[in-house]
Design a protein around this motif. Structure first.
Motif, short mmCIF file in Angstrom:
data_model
loop_
_atom_site.label_atom_id
_atom_site.label_comp_id
_atom_site.label_asym_id
_atom_site.label_seq_id
_atom_site.Cartn_x
_atom_site.Cartn_y
_atom_site.Cartn_z
N THR A 200 0.83 -1.21 0.00
CA THR A 200 0.00 0.00 0.00
C THR A 200 0.87 1.25 0.00
O THR A 200 0.57 2.23 -0.70
CB THR A 200 -0.93 0.00 1.23
N LYS A 201 1.96 1.24 0.76
CA LYS A 201 2.87 2.39 0.80
C LYS A 201 3.50 2.65 -0.57
O LYS A 201 3.62 3.80 -1.00
CB LYS A 201 3.96 2.16 1.84
N ARG A 202 3.88 1.58 -1.26
CA ARG A 202 4.49 1.73 -2.58
C ARG A 202 3.50 2.35 -3.57
O ARG A 202 3.86 3.23 -4.38
CB ARG A 202 4.97 0.37 -3.10
N ILE A 203 2.24 1.92 -3.50
CA ILE A 203 1.22 2.47 -4.40
C ILE A 203 0.99 3.95 -4.12
O ILE A 203 0.91 4.77 -5.05
CB ILE A 203 -0.10 1.67 -4.26
N LEU A 207 1.71 7.22 -6.59
CA LEU A 207 0.62 8.08 -7.02
C LEU A 207 0.75 9.51 -6.52
O LEU A 207 0.29 10.45 -7.19
CB LEU A 207 -0.73 7.51 -6.57
N THR A 208 1.33 9.71 -5.33
CA THR A 208 1.32 11.04 -4.71
C THR A 208 2.69 11.69 -4.58
O THR A 208 2.78 12.89 -4.30
CB THR A 208 0.69 10.97 -3.31
N GLY A 209 3.76 10.93 -4.75
CA GLY A 209 5.08 11.50 -4.57
C GLY A 209 5.60 11.35 -3.15
O GLY A 209 4.85 11.01 -2.22
N LYS A 210 6.88 11.63 -2.97
CA LYS A 210 7.54 11.37 -1.69
C LYS A 210 7.01 12.29 -0.58
O LYS A 210 6.71 11.84 0.53
CB LYS A 210 9.04 11.55 -1.84
N ILE A 216 0.66 11.53 4.27
CA ILE A 216 -0.42 10.53 4.30
C ILE A 216 -0.09 9.42 5.29
O ILE A 216 -0.95 8.97 6.05
CB ILE A 216 -0.66 9.96 2.89
N PHE A 217 1.16 8.98 5.31
CA PHE A 217 1.57 7.91 6.23
C PHE A 217 1.47 8.37 7.69
O PHE A 217 1.08 7.59 8.57
CB PHE A 217 3.01 7.47 5.93
N GLU A 218 1.82 9.63 7.94
CA GLU A 218 1.72 10.16 9.30
C GLU A 218 0.25 10.19 9.76
O GLU A 218 -0.06 9.81 10.90
CB GLU A 218 2.32 11.56 9.36
N ILE A 219 -0.64 10.64 8.87
CA ILE A 219 -2.07 10.67 9.20
C ILE A 219 -2.60 9.25 9.41
O ILE A 219 -3.38 8.99 10.34
CB ILE A 219 -2.86 11.40 8.10
#
Length: 375
Positions: A200-203, A207-210, A216-219
């Motif tokens: 999921t993180k790779r996708i 799609l959104t950039g680094k 997004i990961f923090e949220i």
């Protein structure tokens, strides 16, 4: 030239989004049917995700203890943790059933024993009513004559009962298959959760950039932590409610204190309607034994429910997600007003996530401003 192409592409996307939005507004029922169908098809897997999320809480703690105390390999420790988490879940259900089933059997026996006297009393009341009211008696006779003979009426009633029984059996089998599929799917999710998270993180990165993916990961991490604490607080809250209900019912010598207390704790997991379910069932049970106590039970239950809703729940569950009782009560109220039952259920953890994000943003802004002033 490249800049102009980007501008044209942006306007094309805006037009497409506007056309799609207009079509959705005018054909909302089609969109709603599509979404409903998708949810219906995916319901076992969505339920499996919810089960996996719940079981992940004890599983993670068990797995970390196994890694600290033993030299078991990761794959084996994961399998043992999943099995133990499932056993804990089943043990809780078995414990609740152990408390409820004997009480239910005893109550059903008492109800069966009281049915003949209730039927006899009801018959006497009807006979007296018909004797005193010839108009009602003639209306009942006319109703039977219009409905057909007694054989047809009985046949229709039996057909209704049989169809209802068949429908119930089909629904039960379908629900059992859905739950079984969901549990199997949740086990697969738990056993491969690292692979699912990394995929999921790779996708999301692609799609959104680094930079955006990091936010997004923090949220997502904050949301996962908040909802885990919310579930733990919810379990503690219903336990407190059940114990409080048992103490009050036993203190005032109400019948069936254990049964009603456990039932209240279980149904408390259902927002709004759970309290009504527990109160109605408890009132019916007590009504058979003592009508006056049934009235008193409604009053006592309402008082305890108000204490739970306004003091215990905001304090216990709100503290578990990092909100004060005042903000917890506000989140529950606003969530319920805006989105009904679902809003009351998830309003508190969502408010906690929003509060944490806003707090972090404000703190970062103040920190940046202080650094600018110092420089």
């Amino acid at each position: 030239m490249k800049k102009e192409l980007l501008e044209v592409r942006k306007y094309i996307w805006l037009v497409l989004i506007g056309v799609l939005s207009y079509w959705l507004l005018n054909h909302f029922y089609i969109f709603f049917d599509i979404i409903s169908t998708i949810f219906k098809v995916l319901s076992p897997f969505l339920l499996g995700g919810v089960i996996a999320f719940i079981l992940n809480i004890p599983m993670s703690k068990i797995e970390s203890l196994l890694k600290e105390k033993t030299n078991i390999k990761d794959g084996l420790s994961r399998g043992i943790s999943i099995v133990l988490a499932l056993l804990i879940f089943v043990a809780i259900l078995a414990f609740v059933a152990f408390l409820l089933v004997p009480e239910l059997i005893g109550n059903i026996k008492n109800l069966i024993n009281t049915i003949p006297s209730l039927v006899s009393s009801g018959q006497q009341v009807i006979i007296n009513l018909l004797d005193q009211s010839p108009d009602i008696q003639s209306q009942i006779i006319d109703m039977f004559e219009q409905s057909g003979n007694v054989t047809d009426i009985v046949s229709n009633v039996l057909n209704y009962i049989v169809n209802g029984a068949v429908g119930f059996i089909k629904s039960f089998i379908s629900s059992f298959i859905t739950i079984f599929t969901s549990i199997i799917f949740s086990i697969y999710m738990l056993s491969q959760k690292e692979e699912l998270i990394n995929g999921t993180k790779r996708i999301i990165k692609a799609l959104t950039g680094k930079t955006n993916s990091k936010k997004i990961f923090e949220i997502a991490k904050l949301t996962q932590t908040t909802f885990s604490r919310f579930l733990s607080g919810q379990c503690l809250d219903v336990s407190i409610l059940g114990v409080l209900m048992f103490i009050v019912l036993a203190l005032f010598r109400f019948p069936y204190p254990l049964l009603i207390s456990v039932l209240t704790a279980i149904t408390a997991l259902i927002p709004v309607f759970g309290a009504w379910i527990a109160m109605i069932i408890g009132t019916i049970l007590i009504l058979i034994t003592n009508p006056f106590q049934a009235l008193m039970f409604i009053i006592v239950f309402t008082i305890i429910q108000q204490i739970e809703n306004n003091f215990i729940y905001p304090k216990v569950v709100g503290a578990s997600v990092g909100l004060s009782p005042m903000w917890s009560l506000l989140a529950i109220t606003v969530g319920g007003k805006l989105f009904g039952v679902i809003g009351m259920l998830v309003g508190l953890p969502i408010a906690s996530v929003v509060y944490s994000l806003l707090k972090n943003t404000v703190n970062q802004k103040l920190k940046d401003r202080e650094e600018k002033i110092e420089n």
